[in-house]
Design a protein around this motif. Structure first.
Motif, PDB file in Angstrom:
ATOM      1  N   TYR A 115      33.485  25.969  16.174  1.00 13.84           N
ATOM      2  CA  TYR A 115      32.089  26.389  16.289  1.00 13.84           C
ATOM      3  C   TYR A 115      31.971  27.515  17.303  1.00 13.84           C
ATOM      4  O   TYR A 115      32.869  27.751  18.100  1.00 13.84           O
ATOM      5  CB  TYR A 115      31.190  25.207  16.684  1.00 13.84           C
ATOM      6  N   PHE A 116      30.847  28.223  17.254  1.00 14.92           N
ATOM      7  CA  PHE A 116      30.557  29.329  18.169  1.00 14.92           C
ATOM      8  C   PHE A 116      29.502  28.829  19.147  1.00 14.92           C
ATOM      9  O   PHE A 116      28.389  28.487  18.738  1.00 14.92           O
ATOM     10  CB  PHE A 116      30.052  30.525  17.357  1.00 14.92           C
ATOM     11  N   PRO A 117      29.833  28.740  20.441  1.00  9.45           N
ATOM     12  CA  PRO A 117      28.960  28.032  21.386  1.00  9.45           C
ATOM     13  C   PRO A 117      27.788  28.824  21.958  1.00  9.45           C
ATOM     14  O   PRO A 117      26.957  28.256  22.658  1.00  9.45           O
ATOM     15  CB  PRO A 117      29.927  27.644  22.505  1.00  9.45           C
ATOM     16  N   PHE A 118      27.695  30.137  21.675  1.00 12.78           N
ATOM     17  CA  PHE A 118      26.661  30.951  22.314  1.00 12.78           C
ATOM     18  C   PHE A 118      25.530  31.257  21.339  1.00 12.78           C
ATOM     19  O   PHE A 118      25.759  31.517  20.163  1.00 12.78           O
ATOM     20  CB  PHE A 118      27.267  32.246  22.851  1.00 12.78           C
ATOM     21  N   VAL A 119      24.276  31.230  21.851  1.00 13.63           N
ATOM     22  CA  VAL A 119      23.094  31.445  21.027  1.00 13.63           C
ATOM     23  C   VAL A 119      22.259  32.556  21.668  1.00 13.63           C
ATOM     24  O   VAL A 119      22.013  32.513  22.882  1.00 13.63           O
ATOM     25  CB  VAL A 119      22.248  30.141  20.942  1.00 13.63           C
ATOM     26  N   PRO A 120      21.829  33.549  20.873  1.00 10.61           N
ATOM     27  CA  PRO A 120      20.987  34.614  21.435  1.00 10.61           C
ATOM     28  C   PRO A 120      19.766  34.052  22.158  1.00 10.61           C
ATOM     29  O   PRO A 120      19.167  33.074  21.719  1.00 10.61           O
ATOM     30  CB  PRO A 120      20.571  35.428  20.195  1.00 10.61           C
ATOM     31  N   ASP A 121      19.446  34.675  23.286  1.00  6.59           N
ATOM     32  CA  ASP A 121      18.270  34.346  24.097  1.00  6.59           C
ATOM     33  C   ASP A 121      18.319  32.932  24.680  1.00  6.59           C
ATOM     34  O   ASP A 121      17.277  32.355  24.982  1.00  6.59           O
ATOM     35  CB  ASP A 121      16.991  34.544  23.269  1.00  6.59           C
ATOM     36  N   GLN A 122      19.527  32.368  24.804  1.00  6.01           N
ATOM     37  CA  GLN A 122      19.673  31.016  25.360  1.00  6.01           C
ATOM     38  C   GLN A 122      20.635  31.025  26.551  1.00  6.01           C
ATOM     39  O   GLN A 122      21.574  31.820  26.594  1.00  6.01           O
ATOM     40  CB  GLN A 122      20.198  30.049  24.300  1.00  6.01           C
ATOM     41  N   PRO A 123      20.429  30.108  27.513  1.00  4.43           N
ATOM     42  CA  PRO A 123      21.330  30.026  28.664  1.00  4.43           C
ATOM     43  C   PRO A 123      22.677  29.419  28.280  1.00  4.43           C
ATOM     44  O   PRO A 123      22.795  28.729  27.263  1.00  4.43           O
ATOM     45  CB  PRO A 123      20.586  29.113  29.636  1.00  4.43           C
ATOM     46  N   PHE A 124      23.680  29.695  29.105  1.00  4.07           N
ATOM     47  CA  PHE A 124      25.014  29.124  28.909  1.00  4.07           C
ATOM     48  C   PHE A 124      25.664  28.914  30.264  1.00  4.07           C
ATOM     49  O   PHE A 124      25.238  29.478  31.269  1.00  4.07           O
ATOM     50  CB  PHE A 124      25.890  30.038  28.038  1.00  4.07           C
ATOM     51  N   ARG A 125      26.711  28.110  30.249  1.00  2.00           N
ATOM     52  CA  ARG A 125      27.502  27.827  31.451  1.00  2.00           C
ATOM     53  C   ARG A 125      28.973  27.865  31.037  1.00  2.00           C
ATOM     54  O   ARG A 125      29.396  27.051  30.210  1.00  2.00           O
ATOM     55  CB  ARG A 125      27.127  26.447  31.987  1.00  2.00           C
ATOM     56  N   VAL A 126      29.736  28.803  31.586  1.00  2.91           N
ATOM     57  CA  VAL A 126      31.173  28.917  31.323  1.00  2.91           C
ATOM     58  C   VAL A 126      31.914  28.548  32.599  1.00  2.91           C
ATOM     59  O   VAL A 126      31.601  29.071  33.672  1.00  2.91           O
ATOM     60  CB  VAL A 126      31.572  30.350  30.894  1.00  2.91           C
ATOM     61  N   GLU A 127      32.865  27.618  32.478  1.00  2.24           N
ATOM     62  CA  GLU A 127      33.724  27.251  33.604  1.00  2.24           C
ATOM     63  C   GLU A 127      35.161  27.542  33.208  1.00  2.24           C
ATOM     64  O   GLU A 127      35.600  27.143  32.127  1.00  2.24           O
ATOM     65  CB  GLU A 127      33.578  25.773  33.927  1.00  2.24           C
ATOM     66  N   ILE A 128      35.862  28.238  34.090  1.00  2.00           N
ATOM     67  CA  ILE A 128      37.281  28.520  33.880  1.00  2.00           C
ATOM     68  C   ILE A 128      38.029  27.805  35.001  1.00  2.00           C
ATOM     69  O   ILE A 128      37.951  28.203  36.162  1.00  2.00           O
ATOM     70  CB  ILE A 128      37.579  30.025  33.890  1.00  2.00           C
ATOM     71  N   LEU A 129      38.722  26.738  34.640  1.00  3.84           N
ATOM     72  CA  LEU A 129      39.464  25.931  35.599  1.00  3.84           C
ATOM     73  C   LEU A 129      40.928  26.347  35.558  1.00  3.84           C
ATOM     74  O   LEU A 129      41.545  26.382  34.484  1.00  3.84           O
ATOM     75  CB  LEU A 129      39.337  24.449  35.254  1.00  3.84           C
ATOM     76  N   CYS A 130      41.485  26.668  36.714  1.00  4.32           N
ATOM     77  CA  CYS A 130      42.892  27.041  36.804  1.00  4.32           C
ATOM     78  C   CYS A 130      43.720  25.785  37.059  1.00  4.32           C
ATOM     79  O   CYS A 130      43.469  25.046  38.004  1.00  4.32           O
ATOM     80  CB  CYS A 130      43.090  28.042  37.939  1.00  4.32           C
ATOM     81  N   GLU A 131      44.658  25.532  36.181  1.00 10.69           N
ATOM     82  CA  GLU A 131      45.626  24.459  36.363  1.00 10.69           C
ATOM     83  C   GLU A 131      47.003  25.096  36.450  1.00 10.69           C
ATOM     84  O   GLU A 131      47.152  26.289  36.213  1.00 10.69           O
ATOM     85  CB  GLU A 131      45.546  23.465  35.194  1.00 10.69           C
ATOM     86  N   PRO A 133      49.862  25.119  34.542  1.00  9.48           N
ATOM     87  CA  PRO A 133      50.413  25.918  33.449  1.00  9.48           C
ATOM     88  C   PRO A 133      49.382  26.741  32.687  1.00  9.48           C
ATOM     89  O   PRO A 133      49.740  27.545  31.851  1.00  9.48           O
ATOM     90  CB  PRO A 133      51.013  24.860  32.519  1.00  9.48           C
ATOM     91  N   ARG A 134      48.057  26.523  32.957  1.00 10.42           N
ATOM     92  CA  ARG A 134      47.062  27.115  32.065  1.00 10.42           C
ATOM     93  C   ARG A 134      45.685  27.203  32.722  1.00 10.42           C
ATOM     94  O   ARG A 134      45.429  26.592  33.755  1.00 10.42           O
ATOM     95  CB  ARG A 134      46.937  26.242  30.822  1.00 10.42           C
ATOM     96  N   PHE A 135      44.805  27.956  32.031  1.00 11.23           N
ATOM     97  CA  PHE A 135      43.378  27.914  32.301  1.00 11.23           C
ATOM     98  C   PHE A 135      42.773  26.955  31.289  1.00 11.23           C
ATOM     99  O   PHE A 135      43.172  26.943  30.126  1.00 11.23           O
ATOM    100  CB  PHE A 135      42.722  29.285  32.096  1.00 11.23           C
ATOM    101  N   ASP A 146      42.480  25.727  25.887  1.00  8.70           N
ATOM    102  CA  ASP A 146      43.437  25.957  26.970  1.00  8.70           C
ATOM    103  C   ASP A 146      44.064  27.322  26.726  1.00  8.70           C
ATOM    104  O   ASP A 146      44.295  27.711  25.570  1.00  8.70           O
ATOM    105  CB  ASP A 146      44.548  24.907  26.962  1.00  8.70           C
ATOM    106  N   PHE A 147      44.346  28.044  27.801  1.00  4.23           N
ATOM    107  CA  PHE A 147      44.963  29.364  27.697  1.00  4.23           C
ATOM    108  C   PHE A 147      46.110  29.391  28.702  1.00  4.23           C
ATOM    109  O   PHE A 147      45.876  29.369  29.910  1.00  4.23           O
ATOM    110  CB  PHE A 147      43.930  30.454  28.013  1.00  4.23           C
ATOM    111  N   TYR A 148      47.339  29.392  28.205  1.00  4.83           N
ATOM    112  CA  TYR A 148      48.504  29.310  29.079  1.00  4.83           C
ATOM    113  C   TYR A 148      48.726  30.625  29.823  1.00  4.83           C
ATOM    114  O   TYR A 148      48.556  31.704  29.251  1.00  4.83           O
ATOM    115  CB  TYR A 148      49.740  28.871  28.292  1.00  4.83           C
ATOM    116  N   HIS A 149      49.098  30.504  31.102  1.00  3.46           N
ATOM    117  CA  HIS A 149      49.239  31.670  31.979  1.00  3.46           C
ATOM    118  C   HIS A 149      50.294  32.636  31.463  1.00  3.46           C
ATOM    119  O   HIS A 149      51.391  32.236  31.097  1.00  3.46           O
ATOM    120  CB  HIS A 149      49.626  31.237  33.401  1.00  3.46           C
ATOM    121  N   ARG A 150      49.908  33.901  31.446  1.00  2.00           N
ATOM    122  CA  ARG A 150      50.860  34.984  31.184  1.00  2.00           C
ATOM    123  C   ARG A 150      51.220  35.683  32.493  1.00  2.00           C
ATOM    124  O   ARG A 150      52.206  36.374  32.577  1.00  2.00           O
ATOM    125  CB  ARG A 150      50.272  35.994  30.197  1.00  2.00           C
ATOM    126  N   ILE A 151      50.366  35.508  33.512  1.00  2.00           N
ATOM    127  CA  ILE A 151      50.636  36.033  34.852  1.00  2.00           C
ATOM    128  C   ILE A 151      51.015  34.843  35.716  1.00  2.00           C
ATOM    129  O   ILE A 151      50.220  33.920  35.891  1.00  2.00           O
ATOM    130  CB  ILE A 151      49.408  36.779  35.407  1.00  2.00           C
TER     131      ILE A 151
END
Length: 172
Positions: A115-131, A133-135, A146-151
């Motif tokens: 699904y696509f989580p963003f809606v025009p004209d609506q609030p959102f909250r994005v959290e990027i947690l660093c662990e 091996p990954r974000f 999850d997005f595995y670290h390349r750096i």
């Protein structure tokens, strides 16, 4: 005047997931503190490390095309800074792209979300947690991917960049 708070490229310092100052009334914010203007570029004090979280709260514009949130290694434009993770919401295709760019080489864009989580004209909250091996990326409290670290040197990831069709209401 150089270095004025009203400059659109003003930098907000982030420290351990919290703003270094608390915004008072809007008048005080305009006078004493940098404003959260898009495009935005801010410094993450001490860089990323396991357990550290970046929070972006905002409102999607009424007729958006796209917006992007990136964690980078500095804010250099020439040569471009390495991008540890870029999250790009594309409204025309209802796609959420995630990518990195190291030494000028872009990774393959990752697609495929249920699904696509963003809606025009609506609030959102994005959290990027660093662990270690990954974000881990959360939108409105739901883990999205999850997005595995390349750096590998996480502390080098010390800048957040936000641009596109949105308003920022809070950073932490």
């Amino acid at each position: 005047m150089a270095g004025s708070v009203a400059d659109s490229d003003a930098v907000v310092k982030l420290d351990d997931g919290h703003l270094n100052n608390s915004l008072g009334s809007p008048v005080q914010a305009d006078v004493y503190f940098p404003r959260l203007i898009v495009p935005f570029c801010g410094h993450i004090k001490g860089g990323m490390r396991p357990g550290k979280k970046v929070l972006v709260m905002g409102i999607v514009d009424l007729n958006p095309e796209s917006f992007a949130i990136s964690l980078t290694c500095g804010d250099s434009e020439d040569p471009p800074a390495d991008v540890a993770i870029e999250l790009k919401a594309v409204f025309t295709d209802r796609q959420l792209l995630r990518n990195s760019c190291i030494s000028g080489e872009r990774d393959e864009e990752n697609l495929a979300f249920p699904y696509f989580p963003f809606v025009p004209d609506q609030p959102f909250r994005v959290e990027i947690l660093c662990e270690h091996p990954r974000f881990r990326v959360f939108v409105d409290g739901h883990q999205l991917f999850d997005f595995y670290h390349r750096i590998q040197t996480l502390s080098a990831i010390d800048t957040i960049k936000i641009n596109g069709d949105l308003q920022i209401t809070k950073l932490g």
